[in-house]
Design a protein around this motif. Structure first.
Motif, mmCIF file in Angstrom:
data_model
loop_
_atom_site.group_PDB
_atom_site.id
_atom_site.type_symbol
_atom_site.label_atom_id
_atom_site.label_comp_id
_atom_site.label_asym_id
_atom_site.label_seq_id
_atom_site.Cartn_x
_atom_site.Cartn_y
_atom_site.Cartn_z
ATOM 1 N N CYS A 146 8.561 12.521 -73.652
ATOM 2 C CA CYS A 146 9.707 12.553 -72.989
ATOM 3 C C CYS A 146 9.820 12.658 -71.490
ATOM 4 C CB CYS A 146 10.450 13.957 -73.439
ATOM 5 S SG CYS A 146 12.221 14.011 -72.840
ATOM 6 N N ALA B 16 16.944 16.238 -74.831
ATOM 7 C CA ALA B 16 16.886 14.721 -74.466
ATOM 8 C C ALA B 16 17.040 13.965 -75.636
ATOM 9 C CB ALA B 16 15.866 14.420 -73.596
ATOM 10 N N TYR C 84 17.227 9.742 -76.927
ATOM 11 C CA TYR C 84 17.013 8.141 -76.741
ATOM 12 C C TYR C 84 17.528 7.186 -77.715
ATOM 13 C CZ TYR C 84 13.703 10.461 -73.470
ATOM 14 O OH TYR C 84 13.149 11.245 -72.497
ATOM 15 N N GLN D 45 17.175 6.463 -72.530
ATOM 16 C CA GLN D 45 17.755 7.612 -72.396
ATOM 17 C C GLN D 45 19.314 7.605 -72.413
ATOM 18 O OE1 GLN D 45 16.969 5.669 -69.837
ATOM 19 N NE2 GLN D 45 18.029 6.637 -67.806
ATOM 20 N N ALA E 24 17.275 13.398 -69.920
ATOM 21 C CA ALA E 24 15.989 12.367 -69.086
ATOM 22 C C ALA E 24 16.523 11.414 -68.122
ATOM 23 C CB ALA E 24 15.313 11.539 -70.233
#
Length: 181
Positions: free
Chosen positions: A116, A142, A144, A150, A154
């Motif tokens: 991360c 976080a 993605y 992201q 993040a």
């Protein structure tokens, strides 16, 4: 006034010039000190070079590592572990690394590093039911996209490995910034 008193009045404020000569003791002291400093520097230079030389060497690019058969790669990201040989100064090791490998919408194989970009925890695919079909970091939330972009928390996308496919196998190379997003 006579000539004698006139002559004394001219040199009255001046001190006579006295030549300083180096004594034998001073000569030996300077000579031995200089020779000792020269020998000390002669011993110190190789030690400094030994410590600094690996830092000055150019960093070589990562070798290609055979990871998995291409037939095992799907559109759904899967985690694959692989070992790389690395030399860090004088220390050699074979750490085990991980990559999430899948095929993109364009049909090309790509691999993402699971670290991360927020604080370095490991992301997992579909690890949280709230974020379906996304990489999720359990440390700070976080998440993605499948391409590594992201979405929250993040500040940067997941890093991407260079990928090449040869003779039915997927090879991973240098890790670098994500070029997909």
């Amino acid at each position: 006034m006579n000539d004698h008193t006139n002559h004394d009045s001219q040199h009255h404020g001046e001190k006579p010039v006295k030549r300083r000569e180096m004594s034998r003791r001073q000569f030996l002291s300077y000579t031995l000190g200089g020779a000792g400093a020269f020998m000390g520097a002669g011993m110190l230079v190789p030690m400094v070079r030994f410590a600094v030389d690996p830092v000055l060497q150019p960093k070589k690019k990562a070798d290609w590592v055979k990871v998995v058969e291409e037939s095992k790669i799907t559109n759904e990201p899967k985690s694959f572990k692989f070992a790389v040989h690395q030399v860090d100064g004088w220390f050699e090791s074979d750490p085990e690394l991980e990559a999430w490998i899948s095929k993109g919408k364009d049909g090309k194989v790509f691999a993402l590093n699971p670290t991360c970009k927020h604080l370095g925890c490991t992301v997992n695919w579909n690890a949280n039911p709230e974020y379906k079909d996304q990489y999720y970091c359990p440390c700070h939330g976080a998440h993605y996209t499948p391409d590594g972009k992201q979405l929250a928390v993040a500040s940067a996308p997941l890093d991407e490995y260079e990928v090449k496919v040869e003779q039915g196998f997927v090879y991973l190379g240098q890790l670098g910034p994500n070029k997909r997003v």
